[in-house]
Design a protein around this motif. Structure first.
Motif, PDB file in Angstrom:
ATOM      1  N   ILE A 149      -3.645   4.710   0.004  1.00  0.00           N
ATOM      2  CA  ILE A 149      -4.419   5.026   1.199  1.00  0.00           C
ATOM      3  C   ILE A 149      -4.388   6.530   1.426  1.00  0.00           C
ATOM      4  N   LEU A 193      -8.813   2.182   4.276  1.00  0.00           N
ATOM      5  CA  LEU A 193      -8.420   0.845   3.835  1.00  0.00           C
ATOM      6  C   LEU A 193      -9.597   0.102   3.208  1.00  0.00           C
ATOM      7  N   CYS A 231      -2.516   3.467   8.255  1.00  0.00           N
ATOM      8  CA  CYS A 231      -3.491   2.482   7.772  1.00  0.00           C
ATOM      9  C   CYS A 231      -4.724   2.497   8.658  1.00  0.00           C
ATOM     10  N   VAL A 268       0.866   4.887   1.427  1.00  0.00           N
ATOM     11  CA  VAL A 268       0.221   5.768   2.408  1.00  0.00           C
ATOM     12  C   VAL A 268       0.621   7.196   2.061  1.00  0.00           C
ATOM     13  N   PHE A 281       0.843  -1.189   0.000  1.00  0.00           N
ATOM     14  CA  PHE A 281       0.000   0.000   0.000  1.00  0.00           C
ATOM     15  C   PHE A 281       0.881   1.243   0.000  1.00  0.00           C
ATOM     16  N   LEU A 283      -2.988  -1.334  11.930  1.00  0.00           N
ATOM     17  CA  LEU A 283      -4.412  -1.118  12.182  1.00  0.00           C
ATOM     18  C   LEU A 283      -4.873  -1.866  13.422  1.00  0.00           C
ATOM     19  N   CYS A 313       0.482  -3.176   7.316  1.00  0.00           N
ATOM     20  CA  CYS A 313      -0.720  -2.349   7.404  1.00  0.00           C
ATOM     21  C   CYS A 313      -1.726  -2.973   8.371  1.00  0.00           C
TER      22      CYS A 313
END
Length: 297
Positions: free
Chosen positions: A174, A184, A179, A14, A12, A101, A97
């Protein structure tokens, strides 16, 4: 599944704060200053409580544990943000991620329960002063503290398991500085309504339980304060709980805005601003605003 449109394992990106490219250094200096001061403030408080026998009371037991929780809570998001701002390291793995989270949601949930436990301590301090030593003993403090941590980590586990099984689209950007849950879920190519409902119910359950305990405690506290005949006595009772109430209000207001609301709320820029409040500002303010209470008792 069409090739190129879905991904079962991915990295991902960010984004952080892309709308302020010329202010990345300024944001870095601001956030690292808050982070370092927060770490120093909480570490000094923990060490002071540990070394000073006069502070070995339930109030400071909870405050020390809250300071430890805040260190972990802020460290889940801020170091990665600082790396993003300074080095431009925006890529994170799916596992990284999910871990970020999970710990973020778990520590936030644990904080809800711990703040509720501290509200109970304020209630017993003001409303049950004669029975306070027997009710809030070391065993009760330990049970409340461990229960707060364990409940927070268990409450977030089902949502994370379901999110980790989602398939994500090829565009994995994202729109946040960590995250977070809603940004997400927006990247998933599969239906997320079940997860959104589960997360909404879980967040609402945590908030309702902790708010009920906190609210009931303060109703009793204010009722007792109203019956105190002297102004000095009312001021003393007020100083015991005032700072706790202010930060509880800030924490719950921002958390309810972000997580106890079905679907995304407002724009992601607004969400980022609110996230900064509860991920950095509130943890920075809490210990300094509560540490003076013992002097007022």
């Amino acid at each position: 599944m069409r090739k190129g449109n879905h991904s079962s394992h991915t990295d991902f990106i960010v984004l952080g704060f892309p709308g302020l490219p010329e202010h990345q250094w300024l944001l870095f200096v601001l956030f690292i200053t808050i982070y370092v001061l927060m770490l120093m403030e909480n570490l000094v408080l923990i060490v002071t409580i540990k070394l000073n026998c006069q502070l070995h009371t339930p109030m400071y037991f909870f405050l020390g544990n809250l300071s430890l929780l805040e260190i972990f809570y802020v460290s889940v998001t801020v170091p990665k943000l600082l790396s993003n701002l300074l080095l431009g390291e925006k890529v994170t793995s799916l596992g990284g991620c999910m871990a970020q989270l999970y710990f973020f949601l778990s520590l936030a949930s644990s904080e809800c329960f711990l703040l509720a436990a501290m509200a109970c301590d304020c209630y017993l301090t003001i409303c049950q002063r004669l029975h306070y030593p027997a009710l809030m003993n070391h065993r009760a403090c330990t049970v409340l503290n461990l229960g707060s941590w364990l409940s927070g980590f268990l409450a977030s586990f089902p949502s994370i398991v379901m999110i980790s099984r989602l398939q994500f689209c090829s565009a994995n950007t994202i729109q946040h500085f960590f995250c977070d849950l809603l940004p997400l879920l927006k990247l998933s190519c599969t239906d997320t309504s079940t997860i959104e409902t589960l997360d909404f119910v879980a967040a609402l359950s945590v908030l309702v339980m902790s708010l009920l305990v906190t609210g009931a405690s303060y109703i009793c506290i204010f009722s007792t304060m109203a019956r105190i005949p002297s102004t000095a006595g009312k001021h003393k009772a007020f100083f015991i709980c005032a700072s706790h109430l202010v930060v509880v209000s800030m924490f719950y207001a921002t958390t309810i805005f972000m997580y106890a609301w079905p679907r995304a709320v407002g724009t992601f820029d607004l969400n980022k601003l609110v996230s900064v409040l509860y991920t950095m500002v509130a943890p920075f303010l809490y210990p300094s605003s509560t540490a003076f209470k013992q002097k007022e008792i």
